[in-house]
Design a protein around this motif. Sequence first.
Motif, PDB file in Angstrom:
ATOM      1  N   PRO A 128      22.835  24.773  -2.191  1.00 43.22           N
ATOM      2  CA  PRO A 128      22.232  25.546  -1.290  1.00 43.22           C
ATOM      3  C   PRO A 128      20.681  25.067  -1.150  1.00 43.22           C
ATOM      4  O   PRO A 128      20.059  25.410  -0.016  1.00 43.22           O
ATOM      5  CB  PRO A 128      22.361  26.890  -1.716  1.00 43.22           C
ATOM      6  N   TYR A 129      19.972  24.768  -2.109  1.00 40.79           N
ATOM      7  CA  TYR A 129      18.771  24.308  -2.165  1.00 40.79           C
ATOM      8  C   TYR A 129      18.564  23.110  -1.266  1.00 40.79           C
ATOM      9  O   TYR A 129      17.586  22.933  -0.617  1.00 40.79           O
ATOM     10  CB  TYR A 129      18.301  24.122  -3.476  1.00 40.79           C
ATOM     11  N   PHE A 130      19.323  22.271  -1.524  1.00 45.82           N
ATOM     12  CA  PHE A 130      19.572  20.845  -0.713  1.00 45.82           C
ATOM     13  C   PHE A 130      19.796  21.306   0.691  1.00 45.82           C
ATOM     14  O   PHE A 130      18.989  20.621   1.645  1.00 45.82           O
ATOM     15  CB  PHE A 130      20.406  20.013  -1.174  1.00 45.82           C
ATOM     16  N   VAL A 131      20.613  22.298   1.167  1.00 50.45           N
ATOM     17  CA  VAL A 131      20.904  22.524   2.445  1.00 50.45           C
ATOM     18  C   VAL A 131      19.248  23.270   2.793  1.00 50.45           C
ATOM     19  O   VAL A 131      19.155  22.822   4.277  1.00 50.45           O
ATOM     20  CB  VAL A 131      21.961  23.435   2.668  1.00 50.45           C
ATOM     21  N   GLN A 160       4.923  11.606  -6.571  1.00 50.30           N
ATOM     22  CA  GLN A 160       4.767  11.734  -8.055  1.00 50.30           C
ATOM     23  C   GLN A 160       5.683  13.074  -8.499  1.00 50.30           C
ATOM     24  O   GLN A 160       6.626  13.166  -9.693  1.00 50.30           O
ATOM     25  CB  GLN A 160       3.607  12.222  -8.792  1.00 50.30           C
ATOM     26  N   THR A 161       6.071  14.179  -7.733  1.00 54.05           N
ATOM     27  CA  THR A 161       6.678  15.270  -7.774  1.00 54.05           C
ATOM     28  C   THR A 161       8.290  14.765  -7.914  1.00 54.05           C
ATOM     29  O   THR A 161       9.061  15.204  -8.857  1.00 54.05           O
ATOM     30  CB  THR A 161       6.672  16.386  -6.667  1.00 54.05           C
ATOM     31  N   LEU A 162       8.648  13.895  -7.105  1.00 60.11           N
ATOM     32  CA  LEU A 162       9.983  13.207  -6.919  1.00 60.11           C
ATOM     33  C   LEU A 162      10.337  12.593  -8.002  1.00 60.11           C
ATOM     34  O   LEU A 162      11.425  12.465  -8.664  1.00 60.11           O
ATOM     35  CB  LEU A 162      10.356  12.610  -5.815  1.00 60.11           C
ATOM     36  N   VAL A 190       7.069  23.161   5.467  1.00 56.96           N
ATOM     37  CA  VAL A 190       6.549  22.154   4.506  1.00 56.96           C
ATOM     38  C   VAL A 190       6.899  22.801   3.130  1.00 56.96           C
ATOM     39  O   VAL A 190       7.426  21.814   1.983  1.00 56.96           O
ATOM     40  CB  VAL A 190       5.131  21.916   4.505  1.00 56.96           C
ATOM     41  N   ILE A 191       6.438  23.934   2.707  1.00 56.75           N
ATOM     42  CA  ILE A 191       6.827  24.657   1.391  1.00 56.75           C
ATOM     43  C   ILE A 191       8.478  24.742   1.078  1.00 56.75           C
ATOM     44  O   ILE A 191       8.663  24.270  -0.010  1.00 56.75           O
ATOM     45  CB  ILE A 191       6.008  25.774   1.229  1.00 56.75           C
ATOM     46  N   ALA A 192       8.954  25.053   2.116  1.00 54.78           N
ATOM     47  CA  ALA A 192      10.526  25.148   1.947  1.00 54.78           C
ATOM     48  C   ALA A 192      11.336  23.740   1.772  1.00 54.78           C
ATOM     49  O   ALA A 192      11.990  23.761   0.786  1.00 54.78           O
ATOM     50  CB  ALA A 192      11.083  26.024   3.176  1.00 54.78           C
ATOM     51  N   LEU A 193      10.665  22.827   2.394  1.00 51.63           N
ATOM     52  CA  LEU A 193      11.142  21.454   2.141  1.00 51.63           C
ATOM     53  C   LEU A 193      11.039  20.833   0.772  1.00 51.63           C
ATOM     54  O   LEU A 193      11.666  20.592   0.140  1.00 51.63           O
ATOM     55  CB  LEU A 193      10.679  20.573   3.206  1.00 51.63           C
ATOM     56  N   PHE A 194       9.655  21.012   0.645  1.00 48.24           N
ATOM     57  CA  PHE A 194       9.217  20.098  -1.031  1.00 48.24           C
ATOM     58  C   PHE A 194       9.774  21.184  -2.073  1.00 48.24           C
ATOM     59  O   PHE A 194      10.393  20.691  -3.074  1.00 48.24           O
ATOM     60  CB  PHE A 194       7.648  20.319  -0.917  1.00 48.24           C
ATOM     61  N   GLY A 195       9.699  22.621  -1.853  1.00 44.45           N
ATOM     62  CA  GLY A 195      10.064  23.313  -2.880  1.00 44.45           C
ATOM     63  C   GLY A 195      11.663  23.382  -3.115  1.00 44.45           C
ATOM     64  O   GLY A 195      11.929  23.249  -4.361  1.00 44.45           O
ATOM     65  N   ALA A 196      12.348  23.397  -2.226  1.00 42.16           N
ATOM     66  CA  ALA A 196      13.780  23.709  -2.451  1.00 42.16           C
ATOM     67  C   ALA A 196      14.422  22.111  -2.907  1.00 42.16           C
ATOM     68  O   ALA A 196      15.270  22.009  -3.825  1.00 42.16           O
ATOM     69  CB  ALA A 196      14.445  23.778  -1.027  1.00 42.16           C
ATOM     70  N   LEU A 197      13.725  21.123  -2.316  1.00 39.17           N
ATOM     71  CA  LEU A 197      13.920  19.750  -2.900  1.00 39.17           C
ATOM     72  C   LEU A 197      13.823  19.541  -4.216  1.00 39.17           C
ATOM     73  O   LEU A 197      14.684  18.942  -5.073  1.00 39.17           O
ATOM     74  CB  LEU A 197      13.657  18.573  -2.042  1.00 39.17           C
ATOM     75  N   LEU A 232       3.791  19.738  -7.027  1.00 39.46           N
ATOM     76  CA  LEU A 232       4.420  20.394  -5.891  1.00 39.46           C
ATOM     77  C   LEU A 232       3.508  21.244  -4.920  1.00 39.46           C
ATOM     78  O   LEU A 232       3.600  21.053  -3.705  1.00 39.46           O
ATOM     79  CB  LEU A 232       5.803  20.985  -6.171  1.00 39.46           C
ATOM     80  N   VAL A 233       2.958  22.196  -5.478  1.00 42.69           N
ATOM     81  CA  VAL A 233       2.156  22.947  -4.746  1.00 42.69           C
ATOM     82  C   VAL A 233       0.765  22.267  -4.100  1.00 42.69           C
ATOM     83  O   VAL A 233       0.411  22.330  -3.111  1.00 42.69           O
ATOM     84  CB  VAL A 233       1.269  23.944  -5.588  1.00 42.69           C
ATOM     85  N   LEU A 234       0.461  21.247  -4.932  1.00 37.14           N
ATOM     86  CA  LEU A 234      -0.638  20.201  -4.253  1.00 37.14           C
ATOM     87  C   LEU A 234      -0.102  19.589  -3.017  1.00 37.14           C
ATOM     88  O   LEU A 234      -0.536  19.541  -1.876  1.00 37.14           O
ATOM     89  CB  LEU A 234      -1.072  19.199  -5.517  1.00 37.14           C
ATOM     90  N   ALA A 235       0.927  19.104  -2.965  1.00 40.93           N
ATOM     91  CA  ALA A 235       1.661  18.225  -2.042  1.00 40.93           C
ATOM     92  C   ALA A 235       1.974  19.250  -0.890  1.00 40.93           C
ATOM     93  O   ALA A 235       1.625  18.973   0.501  1.00 40.93           O
ATOM     94  CB  ALA A 235       2.942  17.705  -2.425  1.00 40.93           C
ATOM     95  N   SER A 236       2.195  20.402  -1.231  1.00 38.47           N
ATOM     96  CA  SER A 236       2.452  21.490   0.032  1.00 38.47           C
ATOM     97  C   SER A 236       1.141  22.022   0.753  1.00 38.47           C
ATOM     98  O   SER A 236       1.311  22.427   2.076  1.00 38.47           O
ATOM     99  CB  SER A 236       3.038  22.582  -0.564  1.00 38.47           C
TER     100      SER A 236
END
Length: 483
Positions: free
Chosen positions: A230-233, A403-405, A206-213, A57-61
């Motif tokens: 709420p995280y999906f929102v 890979q994260t997903l 980007v961090i908010a999108l990847f991290g929350a999802l 996740l951090v890598l992708a962000s």
Amino acid sequence: MPELSPRRRMLVLAICCMSLLIVSLDNTVLNVALPSMQRDLHATTSGLQWTIDAYTLVLASLLMLAGSTADRIGRKRVFMAGLVVFTIGSVLCSLAPSLSLLVVFRMVQAIGGSMLNPVAMSIITNTFTDARERARAIGVWGAVVGISMALGPLVGGLLVQSVSWRAIFWINLPIGLAALLLTLRFVPESRAPKGRRPDPVGQVLVIALFGALTYGIIQAPDSGLASVAPYFVIAVAALAALLRYEPRRDEPLIDLRFFRSAPFSGATVIAVSAFAALGGFLFMSTLYLQNVRGLDALHAGLWMLPMAAPTFLCAPLSGRLVGTRGPRLPLLIAGAAMTASGLMFALFEAETSDSTLFIGYVLFGIGFGFVNAPITNTAVSGMPRAQAGVAAAVASTSRQLGQTLGVAVIGAVLAAGIGSSSYRSAFVAAARPGWWILTVCGLAVLTLGLLTSGRWARRTAEHAAERLETAEIRQAVGAPGRV
């Protein structure tokens, strides 16, 4: 970058491949160690997911930030910084006293890792300027993933069996230090003619999108869908903001103009699909071999060889095919093999028989071996060389996001299916939806490989490259507006 001799170019390729080796090896080694970590650190299934996904996740962000920063301040400088941070992070991981600190130290590793692969690919792109040479070099690059998949389970299993799971992080130290010294001596510095300015708003989104999802998917089985809604929102809102904000910037973090190229867009989605399949496949296979079949870490690693060996053998062949015939054939082979592997597990419960399990592993290894070279080559080919770092970073981000997903979704499906039952009694039935997800990922590779590799797709790539080059010229002379 100055023109290098053939021998020096191969040395630069070898040094860049060393960085890929430690990053790829880290994930394959870690998968074999998961059951040992689970016992030692008293981790749940979601806790195991976070040991993998905190890293990816951090890598992708941060990959796109690292790629654009390297283009701006110097690729060699950022690459060396990444090697230092990754090596320090590996030492910290080996000393982690708890699961929570292990997850934090994995994030430190990922900060360093984000400066390695996209920057190394940018160095390779600028070193190998001939299209066929570059395709072969990328084939070698893909073969290193196969090497990591072959060595990772064996080395990891041996270290876990003879020492402990902490020893799996030690192998990064000598490789990281050797790569650092060789980079200092032999890799020339290079940067884009005009560096891209930072985009802090885009980076936060980007961090908010990847991290929350990712958080929402992993925690859903334990906390319930209502608790994580709420995280999906947040994820949807971050995506909408990115799509609105980024096109308004002259130098965005994510240049959406890249996606006007059908091959580039196809390669991005294929990367997400293929690496989601890889993440889910490794996660389920490791838990099955050790928690259901009762194998120790070393024998579980040996069982992964039928997947790793074809990946190692097919990757350079895929690179040569891309160089001589284009990306379509390797992508079709990859999609067909990955789809067939997923179907074997979903329809025939391949885990219940040694022979079908072996064939399922071989098919997946063939598919994954053929997919990497066309993804990478398509992502960077046709783009202006000044944009090489950003284009390579988008491709690398797609891999890590996939890979994260894959681990998040398939791990969540597996956890929900097992519930309070034991792995041994419930695994095969609980894993079936996960295998169907892997089958869909293989079909996506097959379909998009066919649709985005023809004449129409190549024309869109040419038009996108022309627009990007025109935009660079306008910015260089100070002309207003975007193209």
